[in-house]
Write a protein that holds these residues in place. Structure first.
Motif, mmCIF file in Angstrom:
data_model
loop_
_atom_site.group_PDB
_atom_site.id
_atom_site.type_symbol
_atom_site.label_atom_id
_atom_site.label_comp_id
_atom_site.label_asym_id
_atom_site.label_seq_id
_atom_site.Cartn_x
_atom_site.Cartn_y
_atom_site.Cartn_z
ATOM 1 N N VAL A 1 -42.311 -6.198 52.608
ATOM 2 C CA VAL A 1 -42.001 -5.915 51.204
ATOM 3 C C VAL A 1 -41.981 -4.417 50.962
ATOM 4 N N ARG A 2 -42.954 -3.708 51.539
ATOM 5 C CA ARG A 2 -42.999 -2.255 51.348
ATOM 6 C C ARG A 2 -41.736 -1.595 51.905
ATOM 7 N N ALA A 3 -41.292 -2.035 53.069
ATOM 8 C CA ALA A 3 -40.093 -1.450 53.676
ATOM 9 C C ALA A 3 -38.851 -1.711 52.819
ATOM 10 N N GLU A 4 -38.736 -2.932 52.285
ATOM 11 C CA GLU A 4 -37.596 -3.261 51.431
ATOM 12 C C GLU A 4 -37.617 -2.413 50.158
ATOM 13 N N LEU A 5 -38.802 -2.223 49.596
ATOM 14 C CA LEU A 5 -38.919 -1.424 48.381
ATOM 15 C C LEU A 5 -38.566 0.040 48.633
ATOM 16 N N GLU A 6 -38.946 0.549 49.778
ATOM 17 C CA GLU A 6 -38.627 1.941 50.088
ATOM 18 C C GLU A 6 -37.118 2.139 50.214
ATOM 19 N N GLU A 7 -36.427 1.155 50.775
ATOM 20 C CA GLU A 7 -34.964 1.237 50.846
ATOM 21 C C GLU A 7 -34.359 1.263 49.448
ATOM 22 N N LEU A 8 -34.879 0.393 48.563
ATOM 23 C CA LEU A 8 -34.375 0.363 47.190
ATOM 24 C C LEU A 8 -34.730 1.644 46.445
ATOM 25 N N ARG A 9 -35.909 2.182 46.703
ATOM 26 C CA ARG A 9 -36.295 3.445 46.076
ATOM 27 C C ARG A 9 -35.294 4.536 46.432
ATOM 28 N N THR A 10 -34.903 4.576 47.684
ATOM 29 C CA THR A 10 -33.952 5.589 48.132
ATOM 30 C C THR A 10 -32.617 5.451 47.417
ATOM 31 N N VAL A 11 -32.176 4.208 47.231
ATOM 32 C CA VAL A 11 -30.900 3.969 46.546
ATOM 33 C C VAL A 11 -30.956 4.507 45.117
ATOM 34 N N PHE A 12 -32.035 4.213 44.406
ATOM 35 C CA PHE A 12 -32.172 4.692 43.028
ATOM 36 C C PHE A 12 -32.327 6.205 42.981
ATOM 37 N N GLU A 13 -33.127 6.762 43.889
ATOM 38 C CA GLU A 13 -33.325 8.210 43.891
ATOM 39 C C GLU A 13 -32.030 8.942 44.207
ATOM 40 N N ASP A 14 -31.205 8.384 45.094
ATOM 41 C CA ASP A 14 -29.916 9.002 45.398
ATOM 42 C C ASP A 14 -29.006 9.035 44.175
ATOM 43 N N ALA A 15 -29.241 8.086 43.242
ATOM 44 C CA ALA A 15 -28.456 8.056 41.997
ATOM 45 C C ALA A 15 -29.063 8.966 40.930
ATOM 46 N N GLY A 16 -30.182 9.638 41.269
ATOM 47 C CA GLY A 16 -30.809 10.562 40.340
ATOM 48 C C GLY A 16 -31.889 9.954 39.480
ATOM 49 N N CYS A 17 -32.374 8.773 39.865
ATOM 50 C CA CYS A 17 -33.340 8.041 39.050
ATOM 51 C C CYS A 17 -34.781 8.363 39.472
ATOM 52 N N ASP A 18 -35.680 8.390 38.483
ATOM 53 C CA ASP A 18 -37.117 8.521 38.711
ATOM 54 C C ASP A 18 -37.663 7.123 39.004
ATOM 55 N N VAL A 19 -38.289 6.930 40.176
ATOM 56 C CA VAL A 19 -38.648 5.588 40.628
ATOM 57 C C VAL A 19 -40.137 5.487 40.967
ATOM 58 N N THR A 20 -40.746 4.400 40.517
ATOM 59 C CA THR A 20 -42.088 4.001 40.933
ATOM 60 C C THR A 20 -41.977 2.623 41.567
ATOM 61 N N THR A 21 -42.798 2.337 42.583
ATOM 62 C CA THR A 21 -42.754 1.015 43.212
ATOM 63 C C THR A 21 -44.112 0.343 43.121
ATOM 64 N N ARG A 22 -44.079 -0.978 42.996
ATOM 65 C CA ARG A 22 -45.283 -1.814 43.006
ATOM 66 C C ARG A 22 -44.994 -3.056 43.825
ATOM 67 N N ARG A 23 -46.044 -3.613 44.415
ATOM 68 C CA ARG A 23 -45.924 -4.882 45.131
ATOM 69 C C ARG A 23 -46.848 -5.908 44.507
ATOM 70 N N ALA A 24 -46.452 -7.176 44.561
ATOM 71 C CA ALA A 24 -47.296 -8.229 43.994
ATOM 72 C C ALA A 24 -47.113 -9.521 44.766
ATOM 73 N N PHE A 25 -48.227 -10.174 45.066
ATOM 74 C CA PHE A 25 -48.231 -11.514 45.633
ATOM 75 C C PHE A 25 -49.030 -12.361 44.657
ATOM 76 N N THR A 26 -48.363 -13.318 44.030
ATOM 77 C CA THR A 26 -48.929 -13.939 42.841
ATOM 78 C C THR A 26 -48.635 -15.426 42.763
ATOM 79 N N HIS A 27 -49.502 -16.128 42.022
ATOM 80 C CA HIS A 27 -49.258 -17.542 41.730
ATOM 81 C C HIS A 27 -48.516 -17.710 40.407
ATOM 82 N N ASP A 28 -48.365 -16.644 39.661
ATOM 83 C CA ASP A 28 -47.700 -16.719 38.353
ATOM 84 C C ASP A 28 -46.883 -15.448 38.167
ATOM 85 N N ARG A 29 -45.606 -15.506 38.479
ATOM 86 C CA ARG A 29 -44.765 -14.314 38.459
ATOM 87 C C ARG A 29 -44.629 -13.737 37.046
ATOM 88 N N LEU A 30 -44.545 -14.617 36.042
ATOM 89 C CA LEU A 30 -44.350 -14.130 34.679
ATOM 90 C C LEU A 30 -45.587 -13.393 34.176
#
Length: 255
Positions: free
Chosen positions: A59-88
């Protein structure tokens, strides 16, 4: 023009299911800080710690790839991970923790050129307008303000609501040429919004109550997200709940 304020959008992504962020969404939201939440909803019998150990690095690796995509577009990005029984519940907690003004529910988006903004009441219209003005920065995105009246007697009130929203958008710096408005009379607001949304690329729904989990995702906005093919941006109220649910394993997150 109103004083600018900081905004932030939460983008939950089930990366282990191969969910991704369309390029059109990245471009449309490049002007506003985002929090990318890589999450996995777990069966009741699976402990979050067990899932974190098994899938955390992926999950961390996938998020870092997405972070790069947003940052390349000029976006300020924060990432979080969650493993949960209730997504909402987890979406709500992270939205509060990260002071997010809105939550973006992803759907495929080949282009994002027009947005339908469904307004039910005048609650938080100024807040919604300012957030939309931030999203529209450096884009050509056009808006249609939309209200569903239950009968003809409510049409004038709906027109007044949309006029007020248009005025707030203008105050926030949005060119009037980018704003259209429409009031319809329909017994089923959800059906009317879905029909109108089919002619747009992004659906924006304003929240008038404080809990995403209890009042929004399990109410109209979630039904809209499930039944539309468009991404849905749920704009939270200009209040953030401070109450936390500390139940162990029911939405644990990490940065």
């Amino acid at each position: 023009m109103a004083e600018p304020r900081d905004h932030r959008v939460l983008v939950p992504i089930d990366v282990l299911e191969g969910e991704s962020v369309p390029a059109a969404i990245v471009d449309a939201f490049a002007s506003i800080p985002v929090v990318l939440l890589g999450y996995r909803e777990l069966p009741d019998q699976t402990a979050p710690d067990q899932a974190r150990e098994q899938y955390g690095d992926r999950v961390r690796a996938e998020l870092e790839e997405l972070r790069t995509v947003f940052e390349d577009a000029g976006c300020d990005v924060t990432t979080r991970r969650a493993f949960t029984h209730d997504r909402l519940q987890t979406f709500e907690r992270v939205a509060v923790d990260e002071s997010c003004d809105a939550v973006l529910l992803l759907n495929p988006a080949p282009v994002v050129e027009t947005a339908l903004v469904a307004l039910r009441s005048d609650v938080n219209v100024e807040h919604i307008a300012r957030l939309l003005a931030t999203v529209l920065t450096d884009t050509d995105l056009e808006l249609t303000l939309f209200h569903v009246a239950s009968d003809e007697t409510g049409r004038d009130e709906g027109e007044e609501l949309l006029d007020a929203a248009r005025s707030e958008l203008a105050t926030a710096g949005v060119d009037a040429d980018r704003i259209d408005s429409r009031v319809v009379v329909e017994d089923s607001p959800t059906a009317a919004i879905l029909e109108a949304a089919s002619d747009h690329d992004l659906l924006v729904a304003g929240e008038s109550r404080p809990s995403i989990r209890r009042f929004v995702f399990r109410d109209r906005a979630e039904r809209l997200a499930r039944r539309t093919i468009d991404p849905v941006l749920v704009i939270r109220g200009e209040y953030l709940e401070s109450q936390r649910d500390d139940a162990t394993g029911n939405g644990e997150t990490d940065g």
